[in-house]
Design an enzyme around this catalytic site. Structure first.
Site, PDB file in Angstrom:
ATOM      1  N   GLU A 115     -14.110 -26.584 -13.433  1.00 11.23           N
ATOM      2  CA  GLU A 115     -13.517 -27.503 -12.469  1.00 11.23           C
ATOM      3  C   GLU A 115     -12.018 -27.327 -12.507  1.00 11.23           C
ATOM      4  O   GLU A 115     -11.438 -27.155 -13.575  1.00 11.23           O
ATOM      5  CB  GLU A 115     -13.885 -28.947 -12.816  1.00 11.23           C
ATOM      6  N   TYR A 126      -9.827 -17.459  -9.972  1.00 11.23           N
ATOM      7  CA  TYR A 126     -11.268 -17.641 -10.095  1.00 11.23           C
ATOM      8  C   TYR A 126     -12.008 -16.960  -8.940  1.00 11.23           C
ATOM      9  O   TYR A 126     -13.022 -16.305  -9.145  1.00 11.23           O
ATOM     10  CB  TYR A 126     -11.614 -19.134 -10.150  1.00 11.23           C
TER      11      TYR A 126
END
Ligand code: COA
Length: 160
Positions: A115, A126
């Site tokens: 997260e 990411y």
């Protein structure tokens, strides 16, 4: 290009000798505005849990970054990824994450979740590595100024 002499050293749950190095980077890496840095008790608490590991990037003895992972059965979570601001943009974050994914695969783990604050530039890292967007949690993080920030969750499936 990864800086010459960079080593990635992994410490397992129960090993306390890497905590000071991680805290050294922690205090410099996170913007105090967002209140995302962990305290030493939080870090040492999670490092007592089986299935947790901490990888520190060093040059000589100097800690430049770290990745903290917690695993349960065949899933794991990237809890923290941080690089010293003076050493950013040289591939250390990518190397730490790549190393964490390799270790996870070796341990039979099939997915990694994370997260991240939606406005964090780490989102780009990411996505570039192959994490897929899962969902948005509106107002999930509260900054030190009281402002709320959305969280994005990402997942990478390591079987494919
Ligand atoms: C996120 C973080 C770990 C990246 O570390 P890094 O060593 O600079 O990352 P890398 O040099 O490996 O760069 C990887 C990618 O990140 C992105 N990136 C890195 N620095 C960037 C910058 N200054 N601006 C924009 N994007 C950047 C790029 O997309 C880069 O992709 P590329 O390899 O195709 O160029 C670092 O910025 C950091 O510590 N941030 C504060 C802590 C944090 O918020 N962590 C994430 C949530 S826990």
């Amino acid at each position: 290009m990864i800086p010459a002499g960079l080593t990635l050293d992994t410490y397992e749950a129960g090993e306390r000798n890497a905590l000071a190095d991680a805290m050294d980077v922690m205090t410099r890496a996170f913007d105090p505005l967002f209140g995302e840095a962990w305290t030493l008790p939080q870090l040492s608490g999670v490092m007592t849990m089986p299935g947790t590991w901490l990888t520190i990037a060093h040059i000589d003895a100097a800690p430049l970054g770290f990745a903290l992972i917690r695993s349960v059965l065949d899933e794991c979570e990237l809890l923290l990824l941080a690089v010293d601001p003076l050493w950013r943009g040289r591939g250390i974050g990518r190397a730490l994450l790549g190393h964490s994914l390799t270790l996870a695969r070796r341990r039979g783990i099939t997915s990694m979740n994370l997260e991240v604050r939606a406005s964090n530039m780490a989102v780009k890292l990411y996505e570039n590595i192959g994490f897929e967007y899962v969902h948005r949690r509106p107002g999930y993080y509260r900054g030190n100024d009281g402002k709320l920030h959305d969280a994005l969750s990402f997942r990478i499936d390591m079987l494919v």
